[in-house]
Write an enzyme that holds these catalytic residues in place. Sequence first.
Site, PDB file in Angstrom:
ATOM      1  N   CYS A  84      15.566  33.227  46.510  1.00  0.00           N
ATOM      2  CA  CYS A  84      15.537  32.850  47.925  1.00  0.00           C
ATOM      3  C   CYS A  84      14.143  32.420  48.358  1.00  0.00           C
ATOM      4  O   CYS A  84      13.966  31.775  49.367  1.00  0.00           O
ATOM      5  CB  CYS A  84      15.997  34.025  48.774  1.00  0.00           C
ATOM      6  SG  CYS A  84      17.470  34.769  48.091  1.00  0.00           S
ATOM      7  N   ASN A  86      15.734  43.524  44.453  1.00  0.00           N
ATOM      8  CA  ASN A  86      16.186  42.289  43.801  1.00  0.00           C
ATOM      9  C   ASN A  86      15.160  41.701  42.832  1.00  0.00           C
ATOM     10  O   ASN A  86      15.524  40.972  41.919  1.00  0.00           O
ATOM     11  CB  ASN A  86      16.565  41.235  44.858  1.00  0.00           C
ATOM     12  CG  ASN A  86      15.472  41.013  45.874  1.00  0.00           C
ATOM     13  OD1 ASN A  86      15.040  41.948  46.546  1.00  0.00           O
ATOM     14  ND2 ASN A  86      15.009  39.788  46.005  1.00  0.00           N
TER      15      ASN A  86
END
Length: 404
Positions: free
Chosen positions: A328, A155
């Site tokens: 995140c 990611n």
Amino acid sequence: MKLPIYLDYAATTPVDPRVAEKMFQCMTMDGIFGNPASRSHRYGWQAEEAVDIARNQIAELINADHREIVFTSGATESNNLAIKGVAHFYHKKGKHIITSKTEHKAVLDTCRQLEREGFEVTYLEPAANGIIPMERLETAMRDDTILVSIMHVNNEIGVIHDIDAIGELCRSKGIIFHMDAAQSAGKVPIDVQATKVDLISISGHKMYGPKGIGALYVRRKPRIRLEAQMHGGGHERGMRSGTLPTHQIVGLGEAAAIAKAEMASDDARIGALRDKLWNGIKHIEETYINGDAIERVSGSLNVSFNYVEGESLMMALKDLAVSSGSACTSASLEPSYVLRALGLNDEMAHSSIRFSIGRFTTEEEIDHAIEVITQSIDKLREMSPLWEMFKDGIDLNQVQWAHH
């Protein structure tokens, strides 16, 4: 051109208008709003049919059987269900799990929880290009290893793992292989008939579908068993209870169908835009690409601009919506654990920016981004004493800084 320019597609994607339209048809009184588990009337039957169609669309995206698709609330839940589900079901066979240091927190924290429950986890180091070497994976395997969890596409740096090779190795040793495909599903071809992968986590909002919906692929042959983590009405063949959100599922299905139909053309266009961006900024001194330059997903570009502080660069790039790591964990000021695992020092990790390009990015936006980045770097380096010292030939690693 709308400012700021959205270049954070790896954090989330906007819902495709075609998806939103399909979803809206499943929400109001004159639409397909029923509970798919209501078997006694037409409202329920229509909703069940809509869910079945979507389940098939998601299965077709990865060449799976529709019975192998379990709906979840997203990739985080899929990762939890896959890893904890396997660990709790097969614990009598062994208590050893292998993963990598560059996985998403949803995998790493799930593994940490299992360690507290008495499982043993090996966290593999990637090579400098961000990819886990096969020999490291094979060396880590033991007789009591029950699960390998390796992501398909990272990611933060966008590198792609050779899932065919990992699948072959795991199958030859009788070890279950789970793959987090949040960043690859709908962008990179996945074929579960050709690849020996047993469990795949899929996210809706990473492929132009809605947030709050995902799926877990669970192989039927050879059959993979899971212990449920969510208990209730026994939905999803007992693996995941909870009323199925018809509108979300229809959205995920439509997003999968569009992704399958347009994957090749999207990939080529997005790849060309990414190359244009990199070619426009790579001439800037002390600029480095993070992760493998070839084995990477088309929309991702993670770049370190040496001698520039990442947070100040983010402020300077106010016309660009970008990130300095994964969304995140971007609330913490710690340097990216993914970049640290690649061997980058704190300074280089702190000066990195992740640009991620997607379906709605335009040439004009990339041109503007190149201009903004170039001007911002020049301006920040003019103000930087470290840049001045570097230009004067001082080795900053040898400087003895005074402690205050």
